[in-house]
Enzyme design. Structure first.
Site, PDB file in Angstrom:
ATOM      1  N   ASN A   9       0.870  -1.184   0.000  1.00  0.00           N
ATOM      2  CA  ASN A   9       0.000   0.000   0.000  1.00  0.00           C
ATOM      3  C   ASN A   9       0.905   1.231   0.000  1.00  0.00           C
ATOM      4  O   ASN A   9       1.469   1.587   1.030  1.00  0.00           O
ATOM      5  CB  ASN A   9      -0.890  -0.015   1.254  1.00  0.00           C
ATOM      6  CG  ASN A   9      -1.723   1.248   1.369  1.00  0.00           C
ATOM      7  OD1 ASN A   9      -1.863   2.002   0.403  1.00  0.00           O
ATOM      8  ND2 ASN A   9      -2.276   1.487   2.545  1.00  0.00           N
ATOM      9  N   TRP A  10       1.027   1.841  -1.164  1.00  0.00           N
ATOM     10  CA  TRP A  10       1.937   2.989  -1.272  1.00  0.00           C
ATOM     11  C   TRP A  10       1.351   4.279  -0.685  1.00  0.00           C
ATOM     12  O   TRP A  10       2.041   5.287  -0.599  1.00  0.00           O
ATOM     13  CB  TRP A  10       2.304   3.226  -2.746  1.00  0.00           C
ATOM     14  CG  TRP A  10       3.286   2.254  -3.294  1.00  0.00           C
ATOM     15  CD1 TRP A  10       3.858   1.186  -2.652  1.00  0.00           C
ATOM     16  CD2 TRP A  10       3.818   2.243  -4.632  1.00  0.00           C
ATOM     17  NE1 TRP A  10       4.712   0.524  -3.498  1.00  0.00           N
ATOM     18  CE2 TRP A  10       4.703   1.151  -4.714  1.00  0.00           C
ATOM     19  CE3 TRP A  10       3.631   3.044  -5.764  1.00  0.00           C
ATOM     20  CZ2 TRP A  10       5.404   0.853  -5.885  1.00  0.00           C
ATOM     21  CZ3 TRP A  10       4.313   2.747  -6.920  1.00  0.00           C
ATOM     22  CH2 TRP A  10       5.197   1.658  -6.983  1.00  0.00           C
ATOM     23  N   LYS A  11       0.077   4.253  -0.389  1.00  0.00           N
ATOM     24  CA  LYS A  11      -0.607   5.470   0.106  1.00  0.00           C
ATOM     25  C   LYS A  11      -0.376   6.622  -0.871  1.00  0.00           C
ATOM     26  O   LYS A  11      -0.303   6.388  -2.075  1.00  0.00           O
ATOM     27  CB  LYS A  11      -0.148   5.805   1.526  1.00  0.00           C
ATOM     28  CG  LYS A  11      -0.196   4.591   2.449  1.00  0.00           C
ATOM     29  CD  LYS A  11      -0.033   4.939   3.887  1.00  0.00           C
ATOM     30  CE  LYS A  11       0.082   3.664   4.699  1.00  0.00           C
ATOM     31  NZ  LYS A  11      -0.109   3.840   6.122  1.00  0.00           N
ATOM     32  N   HIS A 105      -9.595   1.154   4.767  1.00  0.00           N
ATOM     33  CA  HIS A 105      -8.326   1.369   5.488  1.00  0.00           C
ATOM     34  C   HIS A 105      -8.589   2.356   6.630  1.00  0.00           C
ATOM     35  O   HIS A 105      -9.408   3.270   6.493  1.00  0.00           O
ATOM     36  CB  HIS A 105      -7.275   1.931   4.520  1.00  0.00           C
ATOM     37  CG  HIS A 105      -5.893   1.936   5.101  1.00  0.00           C
ATOM     38  ND1 HIS A 105      -5.486   2.894   5.997  1.00  0.00           N
ATOM     39  CD2 HIS A 105      -4.845   1.094   4.940  1.00  0.00           C
ATOM     40  CE1 HIS A 105      -4.231   2.644   6.356  1.00  0.00           C
ATOM     41  NE2 HIS A 105      -3.829   1.558   5.733  1.00  0.00           N
ATOM     42  N   GLU A 107      -7.040   4.815   7.648  1.00  0.00           N
ATOM     43  CA  GLU A 107      -6.839   6.227   7.297  1.00  0.00           C
ATOM     44  C   GLU A 107      -8.076   6.787   6.592  1.00  0.00           C
ATOM     45  O   GLU A 107      -8.381   7.978   6.693  1.00  0.00           O
ATOM     46  CB  GLU A 107      -5.578   6.375   6.428  1.00  0.00           C
ATOM     47  CG  GLU A 107      -4.323   6.211   7.283  1.00  0.00           C
ATOM     48  CD  GLU A 107      -3.094   5.720   6.535  1.00  0.00           C
ATOM     49  OE1 GLU A 107      -3.071   5.788   5.295  1.00  0.00           O
ATOM     50  OE2 GLU A 107      -2.159   5.232   7.202  1.00  0.00           O
ATOM     51  N   GLU A 177      -5.662  -4.915  10.646  1.00  0.00           N
ATOM     52  CA  GLU A 177      -4.674  -3.847  10.828  1.00  0.00           C
ATOM     53  C   GLU A 177      -5.005  -3.060  12.091  1.00  0.00           C
ATOM     54  O   GLU A 177      -5.821  -2.132  12.050  1.00  0.00           O
ATOM     55  CB  GLU A 177      -4.709  -2.894   9.623  1.00  0.00           C
ATOM     56  CG  GLU A 177      -4.352  -3.536   8.318  1.00  0.00           C
ATOM     57  CD  GLU A 177      -3.702  -2.513   7.403  1.00  0.00           C
ATOM     58  OE1 GLU A 177      -2.538  -2.717   7.042  1.00  0.00           O
ATOM     59  OE2 GLU A 177      -4.339  -1.487   7.085  1.00  0.00           O
ATOM     60  N   GLY A 183       1.971   2.460  10.698  1.00  0.00           N
ATOM     61  CA  GLY A 183       2.903   3.576  10.534  1.00  0.00           C
ATOM     62  C   GLY A 183       3.572   4.022  11.821  1.00  0.00           C
ATOM     63  O   GLY A 183       4.161   5.104  11.878  1.00  0.00           O
ATOM     64  N   SER A 223       3.109  -1.876  10.567  1.00  0.00           N
ATOM     65  CA  SER A 223       4.551  -1.835  10.830  1.00  0.00           C
ATOM     66  C   SER A 223       5.253  -3.155  10.504  1.00  0.00           C
ATOM     67  O   SER A 223       6.150  -3.589  11.241  1.00  0.00           O
ATOM     68  CB  SER A 223       4.827  -1.404  12.278  1.00  0.00           C
ATOM     69  OG  SER A 223       4.358  -0.078  12.476  1.00  0.00           O
ATOM     70  N   GLY A 244       2.708  -1.042   4.406  1.00  0.00           N
ATOM     71  CA  GLY A 244       2.731   0.372   4.039  1.00  0.00           C
ATOM     72  C   GLY A 244       4.155   0.855   3.855  1.00  0.00           C
ATOM     73  O   GLY A 244       4.774   0.684   2.797  1.00  0.00           O
TER      74      GLY A 244
HETATM   75  C1  PEP Z   1      -0.879   0.267   5.903  1.00  0.00           C
HETATM   76  O1  PEP Z   1      -0.752   1.272   5.246  1.00  0.00           O
HETATM   77  O2  PEP Z   1      -1.883  -0.427   5.745  1.00  0.00           O
HETATM   78  C2  PEP Z   1       0.175  -0.088   6.846  1.00  0.00           C
HETATM   79  C3  PEP Z   1       0.047  -1.214   7.504  1.00  0.00           C
HETATM   80  O3  PEP Z   1       1.221   0.759   6.979  1.00  0.00           O
HETATM   81  P1  PEP Z   1       2.634   0.454   7.721  1.00  0.00           P
HETATM   82  O4  PEP Z   1       3.143  -0.841   7.172  1.00  0.00           O
HETATM   83  O5  PEP Z   1       3.503   1.619   7.373  1.00  0.00           O
HETATM   84  O6  PEP Z   1       2.325   0.346   9.178  1.00  0.00           O
END
Ligand code: PEP
Length: 271
Positions: A9-11, A105, A107, A177, A183, A223, A244
Protein backbone atom coordinates in the site's frame (compact mmCIF):
# COMPACT_ATOMS: atom_id res chain seq x y z
CA UNK A 1 -5.35 -24.23 0.20
CA UNK A 2 -5.14 -20.48 0.67
CA UNK A 3 -2.55 -18.77 -1.46
CA UNK A 4 -0.31 -16.37 0.49
CA UNK A 5 -0.81 -12.72 -0.44
CA UNK A 6 1.50 -9.75 0.08
CA UNK A 7 0.10 -6.29 -0.67
CA UNK A 8 2.04 -3.04 -1.02
CA UNK A 9 0.00 0.00 0.00
CA UNK A 10 1.94 2.99 -1.27
CA UNK A 11 -0.61 5.47 0.11
CA UNK A 12 -0.04 8.99 -1.32
CA UNK A 13 3.55 8.34 -2.44
CA UNK A 14 5.28 8.24 -5.82
CA UNK A 15 4.67 10.06 -9.09
CA UNK A 16 4.37 8.01 -12.29
CA UNK A 17 8.11 8.35 -12.96
CA UNK A 18 9.02 7.33 -9.42
CA UNK A 19 6.60 4.42 -9.60
CA UNK A 20 8.16 3.13 -12.82
CA UNK A 21 11.67 3.41 -11.40
CA UNK A 22 10.51 1.35 -8.42
CA UNK A 23 8.89 -1.33 -10.61
CA UNK A 24 12.09 -1.70 -12.63
CA UNK A 25 14.16 -2.16 -9.48
CA UNK A 26 11.59 -4.44 -7.86
CA UNK A 27 11.35 -6.74 -10.87
CA UNK A 28 15.13 -6.98 -11.06
CA UNK A 29 15.26 -7.83 -7.37
CA UNK A 30 12.51 -10.42 -6.98
CA UNK A 31 10.94 -11.61 -10.23
CA UNK A 32 13.12 -14.62 -10.71
CA UNK A 33 12.34 -15.87 -7.23
CA UNK A 34 8.59 -15.43 -7.33
CA UNK A 35 7.77 -16.27 -10.92
CA UNK A 36 9.32 -19.66 -11.51
CA UNK A 37 11.29 -21.91 -9.20
CA UNK A 38 12.59 -24.85 -11.21
CA UNK A 39 9.57 -26.52 -12.76
CA UNK A 40 7.09 -24.99 -10.32
CA UNK A 41 4.57 -22.70 -12.05
CA UNK A 42 4.19 -19.11 -10.87
CA UNK A 43 0.74 -19.59 -9.48
CA UNK A 44 2.05 -21.82 -6.70
CA UNK A 45 3.93 -18.87 -5.21
CA UNK A 46 2.58 -16.03 -3.10
CA UNK A 47 0.45 -13.51 -4.88
CA UNK A 48 2.03 -10.07 -4.83
CA UNK A 49 -0.03 -6.89 -5.35
CA UNK A 50 1.11 -3.29 -5.65
CA UNK A 51 -1.41 -0.56 -4.90
CA UNK A 52 0.00 2.77 -6.10
CA UNK A 53 -1.85 6.10 -5.99
CA UNK A 54 -4.56 6.25 -8.68
CA UNK A 55 -2.66 8.43 -11.19
CA UNK A 56 0.14 5.83 -11.41
CA UNK A 57 -2.10 2.75 -11.58
CA UNK A 58 -2.29 2.37 -15.37
CA UNK A 59 1.47 2.83 -15.78
CA UNK A 60 2.27 0.41 -12.95
CA UNK A 61 -0.17 -2.19 -14.31
CA UNK A 62 1.38 -1.93 -17.76
CA UNK A 63 4.91 -2.22 -16.35
CA UNK A 64 3.87 -5.39 -14.45
CA UNK A 65 2.33 -7.10 -17.49
CA UNK A 66 3.68 -10.62 -17.90
CA UNK A 67 5.36 -10.70 -14.48
CA UNK A 68 2.52 -12.34 -12.55
CA UNK A 69 2.66 -9.44 -10.07
CA UNK A 70 -0.72 -7.72 -9.81
CA UNK A 71 -1.84 -4.18 -9.14
CA UNK A 72 -4.70 -2.60 -7.27
CA UNK A 73 -6.25 0.61 -6.01
CA UNK A 74 -6.39 2.06 -2.51
CA UNK A 75 -10.04 3.09 -2.67
CA UNK A 76 -13.07 3.33 -4.97
CA UNK A 77 -16.48 5.00 -4.90
CA UNK A 78 -19.49 2.66 -4.81
CA UNK A 79 -21.09 4.18 -7.94
CA UNK A 80 -19.95 3.31 -11.44
CA UNK A 81 -19.92 6.90 -12.71
CA UNK A 82 -21.48 10.30 -12.19
CA UNK A 83 -21.13 13.62 -10.43
CA UNK A 84 -18.69 12.58 -7.70
CA UNK A 85 -15.83 15.03 -8.04
CA UNK A 86 -12.48 13.57 -7.06
CA UNK A 87 -13.65 9.96 -6.92
CA UNK A 88 -12.79 6.90 -9.01
CA UNK A 89 -14.92 3.82 -9.75
CA UNK A 90 -14.14 0.13 -9.72
CA UNK A 91 -14.69 0.05 -13.45
CA UNK A 92 -11.97 2.68 -13.90
CA UNK A 93 -9.56 0.72 -11.73
CA UNK A 94 -10.29 -2.43 -13.70
CA UNK A 95 -9.76 -0.58 -16.99
CA UNK A 96 -6.42 0.70 -15.67
CA UNK A 97 -5.32 -2.92 -15.14
CA UNK A 98 -6.11 -3.26 -11.42
CA UNK A 99 -7.20 -6.57 -9.89
CA UNK A 100 -7.61 -5.69 -6.20
CA UNK A 101 -8.88 -2.74 -4.20
CA UNK A 102 -8.08 -1.90 -0.57
CA UNK A 103 -11.27 -0.82 1.24
CA UNK A 104 -11.96 0.62 4.67
CA UNK A 105 -8.33 1.37 5.49
CA UNK A 106 -8.18 3.05 8.91
CA UNK A 107 -6.84 6.23 7.30
CA UNK A 108 -10.04 6.39 5.23
CA UNK A 109 -12.23 5.50 8.17
CA UNK A 110 -10.76 8.21 10.41
CA UNK A 111 -9.85 10.86 7.82
CA UNK A 112 -12.85 10.52 5.50
CA UNK A 113 -15.51 9.20 7.84
CA UNK A 114 -15.91 5.83 6.12
CA UNK A 115 -18.42 3.85 8.13
CA UNK A 116 -19.04 0.10 7.99
CA UNK A 117 -22.07 0.89 5.78
CA UNK A 118 -19.87 2.73 3.29
CA UNK A 119 -17.31 -0.07 3.34
CA UNK A 120 -20.13 -2.57 2.66
CA UNK A 121 -21.32 -0.53 -0.35
CA UNK A 122 -17.79 -0.28 -1.70
CA UNK A 123 -17.20 -3.99 -1.19
CA UNK A 124 -20.40 -4.72 -3.12
CA UNK A 125 -19.35 -2.30 -5.89
CA UNK A 126 -15.88 -3.84 -6.14
CA UNK A 127 -17.33 -7.32 -6.62
CA UNK A 128 -19.92 -6.03 -9.12
CA UNK A 129 -17.21 -4.26 -11.09
CA UNK A 130 -14.81 -7.20 -11.24
CA UNK A 131 -12.34 -6.29 -8.48
CA UNK A 132 -11.23 -8.34 -5.49
CA UNK A 133 -11.77 -6.39 -2.25
CA UNK A 134 -9.25 -6.27 0.59
CA UNK A 135 -11.39 -5.16 3.52
CA UNK A 136 -9.42 -3.59 6.38
CA UNK A 137 -10.48 -3.90 10.00
CA UNK A 138 -8.77 -3.16 13.30
CA UNK A 139 -9.07 -1.63 16.73
CA UNK A 140 -7.63 1.60 18.11
CA UNK A 141 -5.23 1.65 21.07
CA UNK A 142 -8.04 2.77 23.40
CA UNK A 143 -10.16 -0.14 22.26
CA UNK A 144 -7.34 -2.64 22.75
CA UNK A 145 -6.63 -1.27 26.22
CA UNK A 146 -10.33 -1.36 27.07
CA UNK A 147 -10.49 -5.01 26.01
CA UNK A 148 -12.98 -4.36 23.20
CA UNK A 149 -10.81 -5.51 20.27
CA UNK A 150 -12.97 -8.54 19.52
CA UNK A 151 -16.20 -6.55 19.65
CA UNK A 152 -14.82 -3.85 17.32
CA UNK A 153 -13.32 -6.26 14.77
CA UNK A 154 -16.45 -8.46 14.76
CA UNK A 155 -18.61 -5.40 14.11
CA UNK A 156 -16.38 -4.23 11.24
CA UNK A 157 -16.32 -7.69 9.62
CA UNK A 158 -20.12 -8.06 9.93
CA UNK A 159 -20.63 -4.52 8.59
CA UNK A 160 -18.14 -4.76 5.74
CA UNK A 161 -19.48 -8.09 4.50
CA UNK A 162 -23.15 -7.19 4.92
CA UNK A 163 -23.89 -7.18 1.18
CA UNK A 164 -21.76 -10.16 0.14
CA UNK A 165 -23.05 -13.64 -0.79
CA UNK A 166 -21.48 -16.88 0.53
CA UNK A 167 -19.89 -17.62 -2.84
CA UNK A 168 -18.38 -14.14 -3.00
CA UNK A 169 -17.10 -14.18 0.58
CA UNK A 170 -14.62 -16.87 -0.33
CA UNK A 171 -12.93 -14.50 -2.80
CA UNK A 172 -12.55 -11.74 -0.23
CA UNK A 173 -9.42 -10.75 1.59
CA UNK A 174 -9.68 -9.31 5.09
CA UNK A 175 -6.72 -7.37 6.45
CA UNK A 176 -6.42 -7.16 10.23
CA UNK A 177 -4.67 -3.85 10.83
CA UNK A 178 -4.63 -2.62 14.43
CA UNK A 179 -4.82 1.17 14.07
CA UNK A 180 -2.13 1.69 16.72
CA UNK A 181 0.31 -0.40 14.67
CA UNK A 182 -0.09 1.40 11.35
CA UNK A 183 2.90 3.58 10.53
CA UNK A 184 4.04 3.65 14.17
CA UNK A 185 6.89 1.13 14.14
CA UNK A 186 5.00 -0.76 16.83
CA UNK A 187 3.76 -4.04 15.38
CA UNK A 188 1.29 -6.40 17.04
CA UNK A 189 2.48 -9.61 18.66
CA UNK A 190 2.05 -12.44 16.13
CA UNK A 191 0.06 -14.47 18.67
CA UNK A 192 -2.36 -11.55 19.19
CA UNK A 193 -2.70 -11.08 15.43
CA UNK A 194 -3.38 -14.78 15.07
CA UNK A 195 -6.04 -14.63 17.76
CA UNK A 196 -7.84 -11.84 15.89
CA UNK A 197 -7.44 -13.62 12.55
CA UNK A 198 -9.17 -16.67 14.05
CA UNK A 199 -11.93 -14.43 15.34
CA UNK A 200 -12.34 -12.97 11.83
CA UNK A 201 -12.68 -16.49 10.40
CA UNK A 202 -15.26 -17.38 13.06
CA UNK A 203 -17.31 -14.26 12.27
CA UNK A 204 -17.18 -14.97 8.53
CA UNK A 205 -18.37 -18.52 9.22
CA UNK A 206 -21.18 -17.23 11.36
CA UNK A 207 -22.49 -14.61 8.96
CA UNK A 208 -21.77 -16.32 5.65
CA UNK A 209 -21.70 -20.02 6.55
CA UNK A 210 -20.55 -22.85 4.32
CA UNK A 211 -17.11 -23.01 5.93
CA UNK A 212 -16.20 -19.66 4.35
CA UNK A 213 -14.16 -18.71 7.39
CA UNK A 214 -11.46 -21.16 6.46
CA UNK A 215 -11.49 -20.10 2.80
CA UNK A 216 -11.24 -16.32 3.16
CA UNK A 217 -7.69 -14.97 3.19
CA UNK A 218 -6.70 -13.00 6.27
CA UNK A 219 -3.70 -10.67 6.23
CA UNK A 220 -1.89 -8.82 9.00
CA UNK A 221 -0.92 -5.18 8.52
CA UNK A 222 0.82 -2.69 10.82
CA UNK A 223 4.55 -1.83 10.83
CA UNK A 224 5.53 -5.02 8.95
CA UNK A 225 9.27 -5.17 8.24
CA UNK A 226 11.67 -7.75 6.75
CA UNK A 227 12.73 -8.48 10.33
CA UNK A 228 9.31 -9.09 11.87
CA UNK A 229 7.32 -10.57 8.95
CA UNK A 230 8.53 -14.12 9.65
CA UNK A 231 6.80 -14.15 13.02
CA UNK A 232 3.45 -13.39 11.39
CA UNK A 233 3.97 -15.80 8.51
CA UNK A 234 4.75 -18.64 10.92
CA UNK A 235 1.14 -18.41 12.13
CA UNK A 236 -1.03 -20.77 10.08
CA UNK A 237 -4.17 -18.62 10.06
CA UNK A 238 -2.35 -15.48 8.79
CA UNK A 239 -2.10 -15.74 5.01
CA UNK A 240 0.03 -12.71 4.24
CA UNK A 241 0.65 -9.05 4.95
CA UNK A 242 -0.51 -5.58 3.97
CA UNK A 243 2.59 -3.44 3.97
CA UNK A 244 2.73 0.37 4.04
CA UNK A 245 6.03 2.10 4.84
CA UNK A 246 8.35 -0.79 4.01
CA UNK A 247 6.67 -1.36 0.64
CA UNK A 248 8.03 1.97 -0.60
CA UNK A 249 11.53 0.57 -0.91
CA UNK A 250 11.86 -2.23 -3.51
CA UNK A 251 14.69 -3.92 -1.58
CA UNK A 252 12.76 -3.95 1.72
CA UNK A 253 9.54 -5.11 0.05
CA UNK A 254 11.47 -7.86 -1.76
CA UNK A 255 12.94 -8.99 1.56
CA UNK A 256 9.43 -9.21 3.01
CA UNK A 257 8.41 -11.42 0.08
CA UNK A 258 11.51 -13.58 0.53
CA UNK A 259 10.79 -14.05 4.24
CA UNK A 260 7.20 -14.99 3.38
CA UNK A 261 8.49 -17.58 0.93
CA UNK A 262 10.65 -19.04 3.67
CA UNK A 263 7.82 -19.41 6.14
CA UNK A 264 4.87 -20.42 3.98
CA UNK A 265 5.00 -23.92 2.52
CA UNK A 266 5.02 -24.37 -1.21
CA UNK A 267 1.51 -24.86 -2.50
CA UNK A 268 0.63 -27.87 -4.55
CA UNK A 269 -0.01 -27.23 -8.24
CA UNK A 270 -3.63 -27.54 -9.33
CA UNK A 271 -2.95 -30.02 -12.11
C1 PEP B 1 -0.88 0.27 5.90
O1 PEP B 1 -0.75 1.27 5.25
O2 PEP B 1 -1.88 -0.43 5.75
C2 PEP B 1 0.18 -0.09 6.85
C3 PEP B 1 0.05 -1.21 7.50
O3 PEP B 1 1.22 0.76 6.98
P1 PEP B 1 2.63 0.45 7.72
O4 PEP B 1 3.14 -0.84 7.17
O5 PEP B 1 3.50 1.62 7.37
O6 PEP B 1 2.33 0.35 9.18
Amino acid sequence: MRRPLIVANWKMNKTIDEALLYIGAFIAEILEEISVKGSVPARTWPEVVIAPPAPALAAVSAALTGTGILSGAQNIHWERKGAFTGEISGEMVKAAGGTYVILGHSERRTGWGESDEIVAKKTRAALDQGLLPIVCVGETLDEREAGTTQEKVSRQVRGGLALVSPEEAERLVIAYEPVWAIGTGREAQPKDAEEVSLLIRAVVDEIVGRGSGSKVRVLYGGSVTPENVGGFMARPSIDGTLVGGKSLDPAAFSSIIRETLRKKPLLKTED
